[in-house]
Design an enzyme around this catalytic site. Structure first.
Site, PDB file in Angstrom:
ATOM      1  N   ASP A  37      -5.683   3.015  -7.194  1.00  0.00           N
ATOM      2  CA  ASP A  37      -6.470   2.204  -7.845  1.00  0.00           C
ATOM      3  C   ASP A  37      -7.804   2.932  -8.680  1.00  0.00           C
ATOM      4  O   ASP A  37      -8.900   2.471  -8.753  1.00  0.00           O
ATOM      5  CB  ASP A  37      -7.298   1.008  -7.892  1.00  0.00           C
ATOM      6  N   GLU A 217      -1.301  -6.228 -15.397  1.00  0.00           N
ATOM      7  CA  GLU A 217      -2.607  -6.383 -14.914  1.00  0.00           C
ATOM      8  C   GLU A 217      -3.318  -4.600 -15.322  1.00  0.00           C
ATOM      9  O   GLU A 217      -3.020  -4.019 -16.440  1.00  0.00           O
ATOM     10  CB  GLU A 217      -2.856  -5.783 -13.335  1.00  0.00           C
ATOM     11  N   HIS A 280      -1.601   1.902 -12.591  1.00  0.00           N
ATOM     12  CA  HIS A 280      -3.567   1.618 -12.767  1.00  0.00           C
ATOM     13  C   HIS A 280      -4.470   2.769 -13.089  1.00  0.00           C
ATOM     14  O   HIS A 280      -4.960   3.632 -12.448  1.00  0.00           O
ATOM     15  CB  HIS A 280      -3.294   0.878 -11.372  1.00  0.00           C
ATOM     16  N   ARG A 308       0.705   5.345  -2.369  1.00  0.00           N
ATOM     17  CA  ARG A 308       0.787   6.069  -3.035  1.00  0.00           C
ATOM     18  C   ARG A 308      -0.623   7.096  -3.373  1.00  0.00           C
ATOM     19  O   ARG A 308      -1.506   7.505  -2.421  1.00  0.00           O
ATOM     20  CB  ARG A 308       0.280   5.571  -4.205  1.00  0.00           C
TER      21      ARG A 308
END
Length: 484
Positions: A37, A217, A280, A308
């Protein structure tokens, strides 16, 4: 960074005996070896301000370069009080500078996912590394106070006519059936001033993959030449199907009108070239303002789910004025540095001074070899690094971990001119793939010795890059003995 300084840095490095030093203007595009993110804000003070999910607090970082984000200066700006409604599962913070103040929007709950809400922190200081970010409270539509994450701010207009809109991912009701993209007007940076409006829900097969729940999202505004886009993440974030979709606002339309937004029928950025599940993202400019860059996370390997790393690459625009993200760039091959960034010195590990059991072996590293055997008290890999000016430099280490040690603690000790300079941590590199870790190196003007010594676990080293852009911090005088 002048060509003279870059050349002098190269001459100094070679003069100290390291034949592996090269002047380069490229990088392997992993900008953080572990994380999710990412949010990057390029401010008019010349800094990139960076946040990403830690899960427990909000850490603010700042860097002068995109390629060196992983070595950014950092500070914890918010540590939630334990046992409060927003003390757990702290996700996807974003820092914004709005109307002369700094704000951080972040999702948090009390340990129950159903209680996730967006909250806002405020700091009136001119420099976000000064002052304090204080919790103002929840930011929500009072009439539809539902589960919410991944909040961002869409800014339209300029000056006194600027309008702010909050965009986020949320549930329609109280059950986790799907996540939808919502927008609402903002009365000011702390307040939603009208009802939420749904802009998108998962409908295409590439959006519903890996569900239920099905996912839209991470909405991120992208504006160019008056055109407004929302780029969002779709499909299960835990799956290899994760990707980016896009909504485009009709020219001159009201962003609160759902019919004014057009959704692409296929992903605009998806797995490819060996990169799995990109998602993201955030957008920024190169230091000279000439290039657009996307910063995003991707799975470290197929099936790794929420394990990630954070990547960066440039993107362009097509003839119709739409963003063209292309395919993810493989970190196995270097790409050009962002325009306006300083160059860097690259030192191949096999050309360094190797001591004890450390040895070079042929492999698919950048120079055709790698260094292994950094175990035991006598093992060392020492690079002779020469720079023109004293300061704290960012070092980027290309490394690889053992796939069997994915959950183990792996790090090495750093020594700079015989003094301990902390440790460098090596996150799982992704099933035997190469990754990049970062360290801050206090270097003197002239020659320096940068050594890697055993810590916990094992990691192979391919190369060391030193970014030639120090902030000018004073470093201590050199020591005459190695701290073995």
């Amino acid at each position: 960074m002048s060509k003279t300084m870059l050349l002098l840095g190269t001459i100094l490095a070679v003069a100290t005996g390291d034949a592996g030093a090269q002047e380069v203007r490229d990088f392997h595009n992993i900008v953080a070896p572990s994380g999710a993110d990412p949010w990057v804000l390029r401010h008019d003070d010349g800094w990139y301000y960076v946040t990403h999910t830690t899960g427990r607090n909000v850490v603010l970082r700042r860097s002068k370069t995109i390629s060196g984000l992983g070595g950014a200066e950092s500070r914890v700006v918010w540590e939630p009080t334990p046992g409060t409604p927003f003390s757990r599962d702290v996700w996807a913070p974003e820092v914004h500078h709005l109307r002369g103040r700094w704000y951080i929007y972040v999702a948090a709950d009390d340990g129950e996912n159903a209680n996730h809400r967006m909250v806002v922190l405020e700091n009136p200081a001119a420099d976000p590394f000064d002052g304090a970010f204080l919790l103002n409270g929840k930011i929500a539509d009072p009439a539809s106070d539902r589960w919410a994450i991944d909040g961002s701010v869409l800014r339209m207009g300029a000056g006194e006519s600027e309008r702010l809109y909050f965009v986020w991912s949320g549930w329609e009701g109280d059950r986790n059936v799907d996540q939808r993209i919502y927008i609402a007007p903002m009365g000011d940076p702390l307040t939603i001033s009208g009802p939420r409006v749904e802009l998108s829900r998962p409908t295409f097969p590439w959006e519903t993959a890996a569900g239920p729940p099905t996912i839209n999202e991470g909405p991120q505004p992208l504006i160019r030449d008056g055109r407004v886009f929302l780029v969002y993440s779709a499909a299960g974030s835990w799956s290899d199907s994760y990707c980016l979709g896009m909504l485009a606002l009709k020219a001159g339309a009201d962003p609160l009108d759902p019919a004014a937004w057009m959704k692409t029928g296929k992903p605009v950025f998806a797995s490819g070239d060996g990169v799995v599940a990109p998602g993201h993202c955030s957008f920024t400019k190169s230091p000279d303002g000439m290039q657009d860059w996307i910063v995003y996370h991707a799975a470290k390997r197929p099936g790794s789910g929420w394990s990630r790393s954070i990547r960066a690459q440039p993107f362009g625009w097509d003839a119709e004025g739409l963003p063209d993200f292309g395919v993810p760039k493989s970190p196995d091959r270097p790409i050009p540095l962002p325009s306006g960034e300083p160059g860097r010195l690259r030192f191949e590990a096999e050309a360094a001074r190797l001591e004890g059991p450390a040895r070079a072996v042929g492999d698919d590293g950048s120079g055709g070899s790698k260094v292994v055997g950094l175990t035991g008290p006598e093992a060392r890999v020492t690079f002779d690094v020469g720079v023109e000016k004293a300061g704290t430099y960012v070092g980027a280490v290309r490394y690889r971990t053992d796939p069997a040690a994915a959950d183990d603690r792996i790090d090495q000790r750093l020594l700079v001119n015989g003094r301990p300079a902390g440790t460098i941590a090596y996150a799982d590199s992704g099933g035997g793939r190469w990754s990049v870790a970062f360290a801050r190196l206090p270097l003197h003007a002239g020659p320096n010795r940068v050594s890697f010594a055993p810590g916990h676990g094992r990691a192979e080293i391919d190369s060391l890059d030193v970014i030639l852009d120090p902030p000018g911090a004073v470093v201590p005088p050199p020591e005459t003995q190695d701290a073995r």
